[in-house]
Design an enzyme around this catalytic site. Structure first.
Site, PDB file in Angstrom:
ATOM      1  N   ASP B  87       0.867  -1.162   0.000  1.00  0.00           N
ATOM      2  CA  ASP B  87       0.000   0.000   0.000  1.00  0.00           C
ATOM      3  C   ASP B  87       0.915   1.226   0.000  1.00  0.00           C
ATOM      4  O   ASP B  87       1.500   1.569   1.023  1.00  0.00           O
ATOM      5  CB  ASP B  87      -0.916  -0.005   1.223  1.00  0.00           C
ATOM      6  CG  ASP B  87      -2.068   0.979   1.063  1.00  0.00           C
ATOM      7  OD1 ASP B  87      -2.128   1.661   0.027  1.00  0.00           O
ATOM      8  OD2 ASP B  87      -2.908   1.053   1.978  1.00  0.00           O
ATOM      9  N   GLU B  92       1.589  -4.230   3.578  1.00  0.00           N
ATOM     10  CA  GLU B  92       0.391  -4.250   4.427  1.00  0.00           C
ATOM     11  C   GLU B  92      -0.182  -5.655   4.512  1.00  0.00           C
ATOM     12  O   GLU B  92      -0.233  -6.380   3.521  1.00  0.00           O
ATOM     13  CB  GLU B  92      -0.667  -3.281   3.863  1.00  0.00           C
ATOM     14  CG  GLU B  92      -2.002  -3.363   4.617  1.00  0.00           C
ATOM     15  CD  GLU B  92      -2.878  -2.124   4.449  1.00  0.00           C
ATOM     16  OE1 GLU B  92      -2.364  -1.067   4.037  1.00  0.00           O
ATOM     17  OE2 GLU B  92      -4.086  -2.233   4.731  1.00  0.00           O
ATOM     18  N   ARG B 231     -19.662  -1.118   6.651  1.00  0.00           N
ATOM     19  CA  ARG B 231     -18.441  -1.537   7.327  1.00  0.00           C
ATOM     20  C   ARG B 231     -17.885  -0.280   7.968  1.00  0.00           C
ATOM     21  O   ARG B 231     -17.590   0.691   7.273  1.00  0.00           O
ATOM     22  CB  ARG B 231     -17.435  -2.086   6.306  1.00  0.00           C
ATOM     23  CG  ARG B 231     -16.038  -2.322   6.886  1.00  0.00           C
ATOM     24  CD  ARG B 231     -15.067  -2.794   5.808  1.00  0.00           C
ATOM     25  NE  ARG B 231     -14.854  -1.806   4.759  1.00  0.00           N
ATOM     26  CZ  ARG B 231     -13.681  -1.239   4.472  1.00  0.00           C
ATOM     27  NH1 ARG B 231     -12.605  -1.568   5.150  1.00  0.00           N
ATOM     28  NH2 ARG B 231     -13.569  -0.354   3.498  1.00  0.00           N
TER      29      ARG B 231
END
Lengths: 62, 489
Positions: B87, B92, B231
């Site tokens: 990332d 990541e 989310r």
């Protein structure tokens, strides 16, 4: 005082009184353990702290 | 009834190539990700279903809609269902979807093992020493994230999340911090503070994650059926090494969000200035700093956390059967009690305390000032994922940390997926049919089974694709073509 607050204050008092006597020996043992820990960390610590810190540069992420 | 809280964490690791201060972090991160020797498939991460620029408050943001070409360079899905990728300038690890806070902590820890093995392999293949750090700041004003994700019902108004979650997020810092020497980003001067991240927060609410960071992030990207789910993307947290601390962080937050969805939080406990309070909490090692309340008067972060504890104890007792919530509440009570009595007694539980204990020890033994580079070096080295060098790793190995998992359990979690979420389907397909997988996303897998068109398997329900539903199907299928056929597609 709510039930929870009473329970918390009771818990605090209990933990304080029951640990009062053990406190001294415990803190001595703690210090010894900490000395040992620091000796262990000395062995693995970055050799040139200043350079290591200087070179630790990251780009922002996320 | 609240949406079951599926939980997932994502961590960007700090990266250093020894002896080469001018290394290119994107290239080094690609090397790390591509060197990972464990079970995985390297593939295209499909962006067609992703929309990180969509705002939960109903606004669009086209500039975010484009795939990031850098991220496509190094991307893979692991046999445990996680995503390992680059990332921007960091490797990541996005953990697989976990069913509960214990599992979320386990798979977060598995990420450290994955990163360590990747760093060892990258060092061997490049002839350079690559080191990785599970932290969030370089101490020079640059921060990188450790994000948490919680599944919410689409029916939960986002305005409620903003209203009821903000004070919780600000005050939970007393037990979510990993500790930092000094301050950054022009905040008031301090010797040592509780969190790595607080100094970087500048807004109450917003879509950004890289500048003007908000306490409540509004990214509306459900990674599931958008008509049923939200989310919540939480960016105000530190990467933690302590197993108990990760469990506590995601457990208390999931519990708070469940209560929020069920209308069981009686008061938003509004702070007058949440952003300033965010720094105040992180900078206050005494736990006694009064925070201004919107309705007048003050309360400390500890007092506010006790309020949440009281409400959520009642809520869990009435509404939740799973014993894991009792474990969350008991640990929370223990930690708040000890923070109140003497935070240093949590050196076996919280990263910020363990780190401070080491730094205090050095300051005393060697007579060091807080500005001494040695203390900053120790503070960074605490987060090294190498078991030989990382101070947390050394503390855990010598039994100085309370643990939730054995090393074997963490090792197993690097290759075996969670069994109660769709991560099971993803992870098992990586193990069984690696050559047929061509693309993946959180909510789909794409297979090439030798036909004219690629076959896409949607996974829009985070709690389906679990072992109970698909284990037999996957085990019985001879190849991906047969699996697709039996799945009905």
């Amino acid at each position: 005082m709510s039930d929870r607050e009473r329970a918390q204050s009771r818990r605090r008092e209990e933990s304080e009184s029951s640990e009062e006597t053990a406190k001294r020996t415990e803190s001595e043992a703690d210090l010894e353990a900490l000395d040992e820990l620091l000796d262990e960390i000395d062995e693995v610590l970055e050799e040139n702290a200043e350079e290591f810190v200087k070179n630790y540069v990251q780009k922002g992420g996320e | 009834m609240a949406q079951h809280k599926v939980i997932g964490t994502e961590t960007e690791y700090g990266i250093v190539v020894r002896g080469d201060p001018s290394f290119n972090p994107a290239i080094a991160s690609s090397l790390v990700v591509n060197s990972y020797p464990g079970a995985r498939v390297r593939l295209q991460w499909s962006f067609e279903e992703e929309s990180p620029g969509r705002d939960a408050r109903g606004m669009g943001h086209d500039a975010y809609g484009m795939p990031d070409p850098e991220s496509a360079v190094a991307n893979s899905v692991l046999a445990n269902g996680a995503r390992l990728y680059v990332d921007h300038a960091h490797p990541e690890y996005s953990a697989p979807e976990a069913y509960d806070p214990l599992e979320a902590a386990l798979y977060d820890k598995a990420g450290e093992r994955v990163m360590h093995r990747a760093a060892v392999a990258a060092s061997a293949s490049s002839g350079r020493q690559v080191s990785l750090y599970k932290n969030n700041s370089d101490g020079k004003g640059n921060s990188y994230g450790a994000h948490e994700n919680y599944l919410l019902s689409r029916d939960t108004p986002f305005t409620d999340v903003i209203r009821y979650a903000t004070t919780f997020m600000v005050t939970r810092q007393i037990f979510t911090g990993s500790g930092k020497v000094g301050r950054e980003n022009d905040r008031p001067d301090v010797d040592y503070q509780i969190t790595q991240r607080a100094d970087f927060f500048e807004e109450e609410v917003g879509l950004e994650t890289t500048l003007k960071r908000p306490i409540i992030n509004t990214r509306d990207e459900p990674h599931g059926d958008p008509s049923r789910y939200r989310r919540l993307h939480v960016i105000i947290g530190d990467a933690n090494l302590s197993e108990v601390q990760i469990f506590l962080k995601v457990g208390t937050t999931a519990l708070m969000l469940a209560a929020l969805e069920d209308g069981a939080l009686p008061d938003p406990l509004d702070l007058r200035d949440p952003v300033t309070a965010c720094w105040q909490v992180s900078h206050d090692l005494s736990m006694k700093e009064p925070l201004d309340l919107d309705e007048g008067g003050t309360a400390t972060a500890l007092e506010l956390q006790w309020r949440y504890h009281e409400w959520l104890s009642k809520y869990a007792e009435a509404e939740l059967d799973d014993p894991v919530w009792k474990q969350v509440l008991d640990e929370w009570e223990r930690v708040l009690t000890l923070l109140e009595a003497d935070p240093m007694r949590l050196a076996d539980t919280l990263d910020w305390v363990a780190k401070k204990r080491i730094l205090d020890g050095y300051r005393e033994r060697d007579g060091l000032a807080w500005t001494d580079p040695k203390l900053k070096a120790l503070s960074l080295q605490y987060h090294d994922v190498d078991p030989a060098k990382g101070l947390y790793q050394r503390l855990a190995a010598r039994g100085s940390f309370r643990r939730l998992f054995t090393d074997d359990q963490i090792e197993e979690a690097t290759v075996e997926p969670p069994t109660r979420t769709r991560a099971y389907f993803r992870g098992r397909c990586v193990s069984r049919f690696p050559d047929s997988l061509v693309a993946a996303n959180w909510d789909s897998l794409v297979f090439d089974v030798g036909e004219a068109t690629l076959k896409r398997v949607p996974m829009m329900e985070p709690l389906r694709g679990d072992a109970e539903r698909v284990a037999e199907l996957i085990d019985a299928a001879e190849d991906a073509a047969q699996l697709i056929e039996r799945l009905g597609g």
